[in-house]
Motif scaffolding. Sequence first.
Motif, PDB file in Angstrom:
ATOM      1  N   PHE A 122       2.985  10.368  -9.254  1.00 37.82           N
ATOM      2  CA  PHE A 122       2.263  10.543 -10.509  1.00 37.82           C
ATOM      3  C   PHE A 122       1.468  11.842 -10.482  1.00 37.82           C
ATOM      4  CE2 PHE A 122      -1.245   9.807 -13.437  1.00 37.82           C
ATOM      5  CZ  PHE A 122      -0.580   9.269 -14.529  1.00 37.82           C
ATOM      6  N   LYS A 123       0.818  12.078  -9.338  1.00 40.32           N
ATOM      7  CA  LYS A 123      -0.101  13.202  -9.228  1.00 40.32           C
ATOM      8  C   LYS A 123       0.637  14.534  -9.073  1.00 40.32           C
ATOM      9  CE  LYS A 123      -4.337  14.840  -8.074  1.00 40.32           C
ATOM     10  NZ  LYS A 123      -5.587  14.621  -8.765  1.00 40.32           N
ATOM     11  N   LEU A 178      -8.619   4.751  -3.728  1.00 38.95           N
ATOM     12  CA  LEU A 178      -7.653   4.429  -2.672  1.00 38.95           C
ATOM     13  C   LEU A 178      -8.268   4.515  -1.276  1.00 38.95           C
ATOM     14  CD1 LEU A 178      -4.118   5.958  -3.412  1.00 38.95           C
ATOM     15  CD2 LEU A 178      -4.727   3.591  -3.049  1.00 38.95           C
ATOM     16  N   LEU A 219      -9.357  -2.841  -3.093  1.00 42.33           N
ATOM     17  CA  LEU A 219      -8.102  -2.183  -3.465  1.00 42.33           C
ATOM     18  C   LEU A 219      -7.551  -2.690  -4.790  1.00 42.33           C
ATOM     19  CD1 LEU A 219      -6.338  -1.850  -0.041  1.00 42.33           C
ATOM     20  CD2 LEU A 219      -6.884  -0.004  -1.613  1.00 42.33           C
ATOM     21  N   ILE A 275      -2.356   2.578 -11.691  1.00 39.89           N
ATOM     22  CA  ILE A 275      -2.064   3.873 -11.093  1.00 39.89           C
ATOM     23  C   ILE A 275      -2.674   5.016 -11.893  1.00 39.89           C
ATOM     24  CG2 ILE A 275       0.170   4.486 -12.118  1.00 39.89           C
ATOM     25  CD1 ILE A 275      -0.761   4.478  -8.395  1.00 39.89           C
ATOM     26  N   GLN A 276      -2.843   4.821 -13.189  1.00 34.17           N
ATOM     27  CA  GLN A 276      -3.500   5.858 -13.991  1.00 34.17           C
ATOM     28  C   GLN A 276      -4.942   6.053 -13.542  1.00 34.17           C
ATOM     29  OE1 GLN A 276      -1.164   4.232 -15.998  1.00 34.17           O
ATOM     30  NE2 GLN A 276      -0.249   5.833 -17.258  1.00 34.17           N
ATOM     31  N   PRO A 308      -9.050   9.320  -7.388  1.00 31.01           N
ATOM     32  CA  PRO A 308      -8.314   8.975  -6.161  1.00 31.01           C
ATOM     33  C   PRO A 308      -9.159   8.281  -5.104  1.00 31.01           C
ATOM     34  CG  PRO A 308      -8.397  11.369  -6.498  1.00 31.01           C
ATOM     35  CD  PRO A 308      -8.993  10.740  -7.704  1.00 31.01           C
ATOM     36  N   TYR A 319       1.226   6.868  -6.504  1.00 30.77           N
ATOM     37  CA  TYR A 319       0.154   7.828  -6.752  1.00 30.77           C
ATOM     38  C   TYR A 319       0.659   9.248  -6.558  1.00 30.77           C
ATOM     39  CZ  TYR A 319      -3.993  10.625  -5.829  1.00 30.77           C
ATOM     40  OH  TYR A 319      -4.931  11.608  -5.841  1.00 30.77           O
ATOM     41  N   ALA A 359      -8.029   1.979   1.589  1.00 29.48           N
ATOM     42  CA  ALA A 359      -6.775   1.823   2.326  1.00 29.48           C
ATOM     43  C   ALA A 359      -6.897   2.416   3.729  1.00 29.48           C
ATOM     44  CB  ALA A 359      -5.634   2.505   1.570  1.00 29.48           C
ATOM     45  N   VAL A 416      -6.097   5.438 -10.593  1.00 30.13           N
ATOM     46  CA  VAL A 416      -6.096   6.068  -9.276  1.00 30.13           C
ATOM     47  C   VAL A 416      -5.859   7.565  -9.398  1.00 30.13           C
ATOM     48  CG1 VAL A 416      -4.966   6.142  -7.037  1.00 30.13           C
ATOM     49  CG2 VAL A 416      -5.322   3.970  -8.166  1.00 30.13           C
ATOM     50  N   ALA A 417      -5.000   7.949 -10.333  1.00 29.95           N
ATOM     51  CA  ALA A 417      -4.706   9.367 -10.492  1.00 29.95           C
ATOM     52  C   ALA A 417      -5.947  10.132 -10.930  1.00 29.95           C
ATOM     53  CB  ALA A 417      -3.578   9.548 -11.510  1.00 29.95           C
ATOM     54  N   ALA A 422      -7.390  -0.368  -7.415  1.00 30.28           N
ATOM     55  CA  ALA A 422      -6.391   0.698  -7.330  1.00 30.28           C
ATOM     56  C   ALA A 422      -5.049   0.252  -7.890  1.00 30.28           C
ATOM     57  CB  ALA A 422      -6.229   1.147  -5.878  1.00 30.28           C
ATOM     58  N   GLN A 423      -5.011  -0.958  -8.455  1.00 27.24           N
ATOM     59  CA  GLN A 423      -3.740  -1.456  -8.977  1.00 27.24           C
ATOM     60  C   GLN A 423      -3.230  -0.606 -10.134  1.00 27.24           C
ATOM     61  OE1 GLN A 423      -4.150  -5.535 -10.047  1.00 27.24           O
ATOM     62  NE2 GLN A 423      -3.137  -6.241  -8.203  1.00 27.24           N
ATOM     63  N   MET A 477       0.824  -1.192   0.000  1.00 23.97           N
ATOM     64  CA  MET A 477       0.000   0.000   0.000  1.00 23.97           C
ATOM     65  C   MET A 477       0.869   1.256   0.000  1.00 23.97           C
ATOM     66  SD  MET A 477      -3.188   0.441   2.457  1.00 23.97           S
ATOM     67  CE  MET A 477      -4.027  -1.079   2.272  1.00 23.97           C
ATOM     68  N   LEU A 510       1.920   1.796  -3.407  1.00 21.63           N
ATOM     69  CA  LEU A 510       0.825   2.392  -4.184  1.00 21.63           C
ATOM     70  C   LEU A 510       0.725   3.888  -3.930  1.00 21.63           C
ATOM     71  CD1 LEU A 510      -2.458   0.286  -4.072  1.00 21.63           C
ATOM     72  CD2 LEU A 510      -1.247   1.157  -6.053  1.00 21.63           C
TER      73      LEU A 510
END
Lengths: 333, 375
Positions: A162-163, B347, B331, B337-338, B344, A159, B350, B340-341, B334-335, A152, A155
């Motif tokens: 990236f953000k 996530l 979750l 990442i694009q 959001p 994130y 978590a 998730v971006a 959320a693997q 996590m 992750l």
Amino acid sequence: MVNYIIRRFLAGILTIWAASIISFVVIQLPPGDYVTAYIANLQSTGTVLSREEADALRIQYGLDQPIYVQYVKWAGLMLRGNFGMAMEYNRPVREVIGDRMTTTIIVSVAAIILIWALALPIGIYSAVRQYSIGDYFFTFLGFIGIAVPNFMLALIVLYASFKYFNVQNIGGLFSPEYLQQSWSWAKAWDMAKHLPLPAFILGLAGMAEVVRIMRANLLDELRKPYVVTAQAKGLSRNRVIMKYPVRAAMNPFASTIGYLFPFVVSGSIIVSLVLSLPTVGPMLFKALVAQDLFLAGTILLLLSILTVVGTFVSDLILMWIDPRIRHGMEGQS
Amino acid sequence: MSVAIEPQEQETVSAQRIFVATQWQLMWWRFRKHKLAMIAAAIIILFYVGVVFADFLAYADPQISEAQRSLLPPQPIHWYDGDTFRPHVFGLTGKRDPKTFKRVYQPDPNLKVPLKLFAEGYEYKFLGLFKTNRHLLGVEGARAEDTIFLLGTDLQGRDLFSRLMLATQLSMVIGLAGVAMSLFLGILLGGLSGLYGGAVDNIIQRMIEIVRSIPTIPLWMALAAAVPTSWPITRVYFFITLILGIIGWTTLARVVRGRFLSLRTEDFVTAAELAGAGQMRIIFRHMVPSFLSHIIAATTLALPAMIIAETSLSFLGLGLRAPAISWGVLLQQAQNIQAVALSPWLLYPAIPVIVAVLAFNFLGDGLRDAADPYG
């Protein structure tokens, strides 16, 4: 002392043998074998395999024989360093995982070095300045490290980068231009630049534990009368702490490698999957999904051997730095 | 004079209280002083209340997917409408982006969807006892816009909040089941080891060493990959629990063994032996009560590992699989990442994982300190 080393060595061999059986049995557990998975895979692409062809494949891989025969065959091959064929890749297992095993070791060792390099000063600081803001801060950080599963953490780091920094390619161990190249100094340097992040993600949870141990041990030592004596004799505070109590507190600290090693190696598998590091992690995952017996079994076994060797080395280090163990063992045996 | 006597009297009263207090009362008094552990205990109680009332707290059927509502952002609750107290969320209106031709949803302040307490929703069995369709929250009206997604929706357009409630239920319960399993193994093998010593002890200790030196995550991965996809879901639950149990038992076995060894030489055990008590009576009447508290603390500290293990495995797609809903299953989305971006809120699951793990750690620490009479 020699006796002790021999005994630890034999225990290691025994463990590896048990691990080989566990690895083999575990891989055999799912119903169906590689050929069933292979046939299903072919069918999804439109090719149909006849029964004879399937049987021929089974005989070729020795899947038609009873399980103990398969195990003996497998163990025999293992002992000779021949890990069989990675069926999915159609290449020898040894070739497929060679490089990846190296990167797994490098990442794990880097994580452990980072853990020690950071945990030692933090542990000393937290003990000497008990209940200071810094102490609370590191305690808090430690709890976060324990509470956030490292996949996590990976992750979240991915994130955030990236953000906020718009970095797409934070994962991996090499820059794209070095991926296909063979080893060179430039490539090694490139990897060294990529290492700190995965090492930190892997190490945070372990670090929290080690800091806790170091802090508790040092606190115990600091209360002992010899510290007061040394100070009363006029030694400076720093000199007193670094020269005596820290050294005494180092012992349990060094013994942590015994459990850190399996912990870090096993963590590296899942972190590698998230960060797409070229370790054995993603490969093990794929092999398990495809039920590739030789590949998955070999990886599981090699990882076990890796941890056994790591633990053995830590025993040796501990013996080397702690005369009590060295001489205690001599007296006993 | 009388002023001076009072505190002394109080002291004797409190001393008397300590003398007559039971072991559990003493522990409770010590535990109460541990502020962080008290907070953690409250949080964990809240979690388990959530487990019991999961279906009641959810408001949308967690399995119904709708591609139209894929990846909608969370809709926060607005408490006041002008000056009057009227909780509502803004409805969402979809427009097609002229450039990308993607449907973009915007909260529309003109579309107020009022919230209702104890609203009707999907039907479920409350505590497995009787059927009902009442939920804590809900919206009135049947228009397509009349929806709430407190935490947004996932890729399949399912309400994340409702799914999170049910995921909490499964993840917390399966963690408990895993701990129960490892507790059983740990007490059995640790007890045998500590009780008989000698060869039995030696064999069990070697076994523990071997299990511990095999890296856990690859082992669980291999075990979990062995669960066939065609199995019914209850069997998968059982198998995953078994895998979780295999992880934890070594630590608990060591705790039990250590306690057995140290208690075996205690005076009160010798006294019981001399008084002619049978072995079973000595174990269960004299030894177990004196280390039960330690076992409880060790069990609490073992729970986070269970939760993390389940979450990690399901995250990889090797543990629980859809249609099961657990934190790890949530979750999984959320693997990428694009994704998730862009969204959001994927996530968010978590957060309960981290909070639960932290709370169990603090609670376990507090219990351990409270259980240790010499601490």
